[in-house]
Design an enzyme around this catalytic site. Structure first.
Site, PDB file in Angstrom:
ATOM      1  N   LYS A  62      17.767  23.026  13.333  1.00  0.00           N
ATOM      2  CA  LYS A  62      16.913  22.577  12.232  1.00  0.00           C
ATOM      3  C   LYS A  62      16.895  21.057  12.173  1.00  0.00           C
ATOM      4  CE  LYS A  62      17.786  26.586   9.302  1.00  0.00           C
ATOM      5  NZ  LYS A  62      18.305  27.072   8.024  1.00  0.00           N
ATOM      6  N   TYR A 118      11.414  21.330   6.926  1.00  0.00           N
ATOM      7  CA  TYR A 118      12.315  21.415   8.064  1.00  0.00           C
ATOM      8  C   TYR A 118      11.674  22.149   9.218  1.00  0.00           C
ATOM      9  CZ  TYR A 118      13.676  25.846   5.771  1.00  0.00           C
ATOM     10  OH  TYR A 118      13.673  27.073   5.158  1.00  0.00           O
ATOM     11  N   ASP A 142      21.418  35.352  -2.063  1.00  0.00           N
ATOM     12  CA  ASP A 142      22.540  34.452  -1.853  1.00  0.00           C
ATOM     13  C   ASP A 142      23.769  34.839  -2.678  1.00  0.00           C
ATOM     14  OD1 ASP A 142      21.217  33.032   0.077  1.00  0.00           O
ATOM     15  OD2 ASP A 142      20.605  31.413  -1.259  1.00  0.00           O
ATOM     16  N   HIS A 194      22.669  29.719   4.984  1.00  0.00           N
ATOM     17  CA  HIS A 194      21.879  30.609   5.825  1.00  0.00           C
ATOM     18  C   HIS A 194      22.032  30.299   7.304  1.00  0.00           C
ATOM     19  CE1 HIS A 194      19.040  30.657   2.121  1.00  0.00           C
ATOM     20  NE2 HIS A 194      20.037  31.496   1.959  1.00  0.00           N
ATOM     21  N   ARG A 200       0.812  -1.221   0.000  1.00  0.00           N
ATOM     22  CA  ARG A 200       0.000   0.000   0.000  1.00  0.00           C
ATOM     23  C   ARG A 200       0.838   1.260   0.000  1.00  0.00           C
ATOM     24  NH1 ARG A 200      -2.668  -0.638   5.452  1.00  0.00           N
ATOM     25  NH2 ARG A 200      -0.563  -1.388   5.815  1.00  0.00           N
TER      26      ARG A 200
END
Length: 181
Positions: free
Chosen positions: A70, A130, A166, A61, A23
């Site tokens: 995180k 995250y 960035d 970052h 499944r």
């Protein structure tokens, strides 16, 4: 869940148990008690979701204060996920660790406070989820240059897609000089 301790103190690769059958599959992507027992005693306060096309590089970052822990995972595609140690008193300051994360293995990278974080998309597209331990604050949002020669990160792409933000991230040498003052 199996947890692999990575070379930089506090960074962990989490390998949840995945139950598969005809499944589909089931897994626990977060269980506070189990993750706390594994060394992730963090009060997560926000969940984030990004979608990116192949070659997109997001990072490096970090939030200057109070910082963010995180827990990163991929629900579609594959990324190369990087954490850079920015803890001033750490013996591994400026060192990095990276792992491929993908939707098939369901592995997660735990990155504690005091690290910069970035990833590049290796698949056609990737969706990344995250958890973070502090809400996003644009006033404390910072970044390091993804291609900084002092960090010497071995990115698996040579010409990534970058945001305007960035493109202007500071060098590690500049960041380090500010920390000394």
């Amino acid at each position: 869940m199996d947890v692999e301790v990575l070379p930089l103190s506090g960074v962990l690769l989490c390998k949840p148990r995945v139950f598969r059958d005809e499944r589909g599959f089931f897994l626990e992507s977060w269980h506070e008690g189990r993750y706390r027992q594994a060394g992730m005693d963090v009060p997560f306060v926000q969940d984030n979701h990004s979608w990116s096309s192949q070659g997109t590089l997001r990072g490096l970052h970090y939030q200057s204060a109070p910082g963010q822990a995180k827990l990163v995972r991929v629900v579609r595609g594959c990324i190369w996920d990087v954490a850079v140690d920015l803890r001033v008193d750490s013996p591994t300051l400026g060192q990095w660790v990276a792992r491929a994360l993908d939707a098939d293995s369901h592995h997660q990278l735990f990155i504690p406070v005091g690290f910069a974080h970035g990833f590049v998309v290796l698949s056609e597209v990737a969706e990344v989820l995250y958890k973070v331990s502090a809400p996003y604050d644009g006033n404390t949002e910072c970044g390091l240059a993804w291609d900084d020669p002092d960090l010497a990160i071995d990115w698996p792409v040579k010409a990534p897609l970058l945001s305007e933000r960035d493109l202007g991230n500071e060098s590690f040498a500049s960041w380090k000089q500010r920390q000394i003052q």
